[in-house]
Scaffold this active site. Structure first.
Site, PDB file in Angstrom:
ATOM      1  N   ASN A 102     -33.188   3.743  32.074  1.00  0.00           N
ATOM      2  CA  ASN A 102     -32.790   4.518  33.252  1.00  0.00           C
ATOM      3  C   ASN A 102     -33.105   3.769  34.538  1.00  0.00           C
ATOM      4  O   ASN A 102     -34.095   3.039  34.622  1.00  0.00           O
ATOM      5  CB  ASN A 102     -33.494   5.873  33.251  1.00  0.00           C
ATOM      6  CG  ASN A 102     -33.104   6.699  32.042  1.00  0.00           C
ATOM      7  OD1 ASN A 102     -32.137   6.372  31.365  1.00  0.00           O
ATOM      8  ND2 ASN A 102     -33.852   7.742  31.754  1.00  0.00           N
ATOM      9  N   HIS A 119     -32.547  -1.884  32.749  1.00  0.00           N
ATOM     10  CA  HIS A 119     -31.283  -1.909  33.492  1.00  0.00           C
ATOM     11  C   HIS A 119     -31.469  -1.883  35.006  1.00  0.00           C
ATOM     12  O   HIS A 119     -30.532  -1.593  35.738  1.00  0.00           O
ATOM     13  CB  HIS A 119     -30.382  -0.756  33.034  1.00  0.00           C
ATOM     14  CG  HIS A 119     -29.954  -0.872  31.597  1.00  0.00           C
ATOM     15  ND1 HIS A 119     -29.476   0.173  30.840  1.00  0.00           N
ATOM     16  CD2 HIS A 119     -29.945  -1.952  30.760  1.00  0.00           C
ATOM     17  CE1 HIS A 119     -29.188  -0.251  29.621  1.00  0.00           C
ATOM     18  NE2 HIS A 119     -29.468  -1.524  29.544  1.00  0.00           N
ATOM     19  N   CYS A 148     -27.489  -8.142  54.049  1.00  0.00           N
ATOM     20  CA  CYS A 148     -28.860  -8.668  54.114  1.00  0.00           C
ATOM     21  C   CYS A 148     -29.272  -8.908  55.574  1.00  0.00           C
ATOM     22  O   CYS A 148     -28.547  -9.583  56.320  1.00  0.00           O
ATOM     23  CB  CYS A 148     -28.920  -9.973  53.317  1.00  0.00           C
ATOM     24  SG  CYS A 148     -30.515 -10.787  53.363  1.00  0.00           S
ATOM     25  N   CYS A 151     -29.791 -12.985  55.953  1.00  0.00           N
ATOM     26  CA  CYS A 151     -28.720 -13.988  55.922  1.00  0.00           C
ATOM     27  C   CYS A 151     -27.334 -13.393  56.130  1.00  0.00           C
ATOM     28  O   CYS A 151     -26.344 -14.125  56.203  1.00  0.00           O
ATOM     29  CB  CYS A 151     -28.774 -14.772  54.613  1.00  0.00           C
ATOM     30  SG  CYS A 151     -28.237 -13.821  53.192  1.00  0.00           S
ATOM     31  N   GLY A 188     -33.930  10.639  24.140  1.00  0.00           N
ATOM     32  CA  GLY A 188     -32.727  10.831  24.953  1.00  0.00           C
ATOM     33  C   GLY A 188     -31.845   9.626  25.149  1.00  0.00           C
ATOM     34  O   GLY A 188     -31.330   9.417  26.244  1.00  0.00           O
ATOM     35  N   THR A 189     -31.665   8.842  24.079  1.00  0.00           N
ATOM     36  CA  THR A 189     -30.666   7.774  24.195  1.00  0.00           C
ATOM     37  C   THR A 189     -29.666   7.900  23.055  1.00  0.00           C
ATOM     38  O   THR A 189     -30.025   8.277  21.939  1.00  0.00           O
ATOM     39  CB  THR A 189     -31.285   6.364  24.214  1.00  0.00           C
ATOM     40  OG1 THR A 189     -30.235   5.395  24.341  1.00  0.00           O
ATOM     41  CG2 THR A 189     -32.123   6.040  22.995  1.00  0.00           C
ATOM     42  N   ASN A 214     -34.001  14.255  20.461  1.00  0.00           N
ATOM     43  CA  ASN A 214     -32.629  14.281  20.976  1.00  0.00           C
ATOM     44  C   ASN A 214     -31.958  15.546  20.428  1.00  0.00           C
ATOM     45  O   ASN A 214     -32.165  15.875  19.271  1.00  0.00           O
ATOM     46  CB  ASN A 214     -31.878  13.027  20.497  1.00  0.00           C
ATOM     47  CG  ASN A 214     -30.614  12.741  21.292  1.00  0.00           C
ATOM     48  OD1 ASN A 214     -29.790  13.618  21.495  1.00  0.00           O
ATOM     49  ND2 ASN A 214     -30.473  11.500  21.737  1.00  0.00           N
ATOM     50  N   GLU A 216     -28.953  15.750  19.715  1.00  0.00           N
ATOM     51  CA  GLU A 216     -27.915  15.293  18.782  1.00  0.00           C
ATOM     52  C   GLU A 216     -28.472  14.156  17.937  1.00  0.00           C
ATOM     53  O   GLU A 216     -29.217  13.323  18.445  1.00  0.00           O
ATOM     54  CB  GLU A 216     -26.713  14.703  19.550  1.00  0.00           C
ATOM     55  CG  GLU A 216     -26.165  15.565  20.664  1.00  0.00           C
ATOM     56  CD  GLU A 216     -25.314  16.691  20.134  1.00  0.00           C
ATOM     57  OE1 GLU A 216     -24.822  16.572  18.996  1.00  0.00           O
ATOM     58  OE2 GLU A 216     -25.172  17.692  20.862  1.00  0.00           O
TER      59      GLU A 216
HETATM   60  P1  OAD Z   1     -26.016   8.186  26.998  1.00  0.00           P
HETATM   61  O1  OAD Z   1     -25.312   9.013  28.008  1.00  0.00           O
HETATM   62  O2  OAD Z   1     -25.226   7.226  26.190  1.00  0.00           O
HETATM   63  O3  OAD Z   1     -26.768   9.145  25.960  1.00  0.00           O
HETATM   64  C1  OAD Z   1     -27.542  10.206  26.382  1.00  0.00           C
HETATM   65  C2  OAD Z   1     -28.265  10.768  25.181  1.00  0.00           C
HETATM   66  O4  OAD Z   1     -29.123  11.803  25.642  1.00  0.00           O
HETATM   67  C3  OAD Z   1     -27.347  11.409  24.111  1.00  0.00           C
HETATM   68  O5  OAD Z   1     -27.762  10.963  22.834  1.00  0.00           O
HETATM   69  C4  OAD Z   1     -27.603  12.904  24.273  1.00  0.00           C
HETATM   70  O6  OAD Z   1     -27.509  13.621  23.030  1.00  0.00           O
HETATM   71  C5  OAD Z   1     -29.023  12.905  24.775  1.00  0.00           C
HETATM   72  N1  OAD Z   1     -29.406  14.088  25.553  1.00  0.00           N
HETATM   73  C6  OAD Z   1     -28.658  14.886  26.346  1.00  0.00           C
HETATM   74  N2  OAD Z   1     -29.415  15.843  26.910  1.00  0.00           N
HETATM   75  C7  OAD Z   1     -30.678  15.644  26.483  1.00  0.00           C
HETATM   76  C8  OAD Z   1     -31.933  16.294  26.709  1.00  0.00           C
HETATM   77  N3  OAD Z   1     -32.050  17.367  27.510  1.00  0.00           N
HETATM   78  N4  OAD Z   1     -33.025  15.801  26.084  1.00  0.00           N
HETATM   79  C9  OAD Z   1     -32.936  14.718  25.280  1.00  0.00           C
HETATM   80  N5  OAD Z   1     -31.799  14.071  25.034  1.00  0.00           N
HETATM   81  C10 OAD Z   1     -30.684  14.519  25.618  1.00  0.00           C
HETATM   82  O7  OAD Z   1     -27.224   7.460  27.770  1.00  0.00           O
HETATM   83  P2  OAD Z   1     -28.057   6.170  27.339  1.00  0.00           P
HETATM   84  O8  OAD Z   1     -28.315   6.159  25.895  1.00  0.00           O
HETATM   85  O9  OAD Z   1     -29.184   6.074  28.277  1.00  0.00           O
HETATM   86  O10 OAD Z   1     -26.142   1.369  30.965  1.00  0.00           O
HETATM   87  O11 OAD Z   1     -27.013   5.033  27.678  1.00  0.00           O
HETATM   88  C11 OAD Z   1     -27.422   3.699  27.587  1.00  0.00           C
HETATM   89  C12 OAD Z   1     -26.798   2.886  28.678  1.00  0.00           C
HETATM   90  O12 OAD Z   1     -25.377   3.089  28.679  1.00  0.00           O
HETATM   91  C13 OAD Z   1     -27.212   3.291  30.086  1.00  0.00           C
HETATM   92  O13 OAD Z   1     -28.425   2.719  30.488  1.00  0.00           O
HETATM   93  C14 OAD Z   1     -26.070   2.799  30.915  1.00  0.00           C
HETATM   94  C15 OAD Z   1     -24.931   3.274  30.052  1.00  0.00           C
HETATM   95  O14 OAD Z   1     -23.721   2.610  30.208  1.00  0.00           O
HETATM   96  C16 OAD Z   1     -25.764   0.703  32.069  1.00  0.00           C
HETATM   97  O15 OAD Z   1     -25.318   1.260  33.048  1.00  0.00           O
HETATM   98  C17 OAD Z   1     -25.940  -0.769  31.973  1.00  0.00           C
END
Ligand code: OAD
Length: 249
Positions: A102, A119, A148, A151, A188-189, A214, A216
């Site tokens: 995050n 990130h 900036c 510069c 939560g990923t 999570n 899901e």
């Molecule tokens: P995602 O949006 O891909 O996934 C979010 C996850 O959080 C899902 O598995 C949901 O089921 C879960 N979720 C939703 N609500 C929740 C809650 N209240 N408690 C726990 N879990 C919950 O987000 P990320 O996995 O963070 O990268 O995505 C990874 C990367 O993809 C991000 O850092 C970003 C994105 O593109 C960049 O921008 C480089």
């Protein structure tokens, strides 16, 4: 999810070396939108048009407007019980690392200090010429795109865009933590963006026990020792109670 498995509580009580990986879901209950799923940002916005170096080169104003909007969205938000739980865990273990994908800064707002941001951070700006990084919490930014002071070159958000490498130091520290820990928590990923998505598997193959929180199931669920289905804030509150860990807030 009603019951916390006893062996999990034992594992959390006895752990010495703990790593935690978080994604957008940990901030969902604070009001930060996730990327994927029904209400996800990538449903409404195109990552190719807003989160790549090519997009920024083509239209820096558009990209900055989007980041400025996200900054205004995040600025008033507060950490939730999951952020506070993770900050409290940090104080409990001699070896601890929080690995977050995050960029919202809510872990730091909750008190986390032993963390790597894979990130980047939306509250930091980087000069495209000099590479210097500065904190900037102004909302909205007075000038878009910002330049900036030193510069006059364009400033960019200090975040990792698609197609860009991760900061090597953060990546190395995360990899080491995944290899060395005895307990690996994933909160939560969606587990689809690499290399972060590989860390739970790496931890498990080095004999760590893996806990996933999570609502899901994800591709990570298959390598977990425990999967607690539910919202991060709610589940972490239950874990904190079971561990007698005050969360404040
Ligand atoms: P995602 O949006 O891909 O996934 C979010 C996850 O959080 C899902 O598995 C949901 O089921 C879960 N979720 C939703 N609500 C929740 C809650 N209240 N408690 C726990 N879990 C919950 O987000 P990320 O996995 O963070 O990268 O995505 C990874 C990367 O993809 C991000 O850092 C970003 C994105 O593109 C960049 O921008 C480089």
């Amino acid at each position: 999810m009603r019951e916390i498995p006893r062996d999990l509580i034992k594992g959390l009580r006895e752990g010495q070396n703990v790593a935690v990986l978080t994604g957008a879901g940990v901030s969902a209950e604070s009001g930060v939108p996730t990327f994927r799923g029904q209400e996800g940002l990538w449903k409404r916005y195109s990552p190719q048009e807003l989160a790549t170096p090519q997009a920024f080169a083509q239209d820096p104003k558009l990209v900055w407007e989007w980041y400025d909007w996200r900054r205004s969205l995040i600025a008033p938000l507060e950490p939730n019980a999951a952020h506070r739980f993770i900050a409290a865990l940090e104080k409990r273990y001699p070896h601890f690392l929080l690995i977050t994908q995050n960029i919202d800064g809510l872990h730091q707002k909750a008190g986390s200090t032993r963390l790597v941001e894979l990130h980047g951070n939306i509250w930091k700006l980087r000069c495209t010429e000099e590479g210097t990084v500065r904190d900037d919490k102004r909302v909205p930014l007075p000038q878009i795109p910002p330049l900036c002071d030193n510069c006059g070159a364009l400033l960019r958000p200090h975040v990792v865009w698609f197609g860009e490498p991760l900061p090597p130091d953060a990546l190395n520290r995360a990899m080491e933590a995944a290899e060395d820990c005895d307990l690996f928590l994933v909160v939560g990923t969606s587990g689809v963006v690499y290399p972060a998505a590989a860390f739970p598997q790496i931890a498990q193959s080095h004999k760590a026990k893996v806990l996933e929180i999570n609502p899901e199931e994800t591709p990570i669920t298959s390598v977990t020792t425990w999967y607690l289905k539910g919202k991060a804030g709610e589940v972490c509150q239950m874990l904190a109670r079971a561990l007698d860990l005050p969360l404040g807030g």
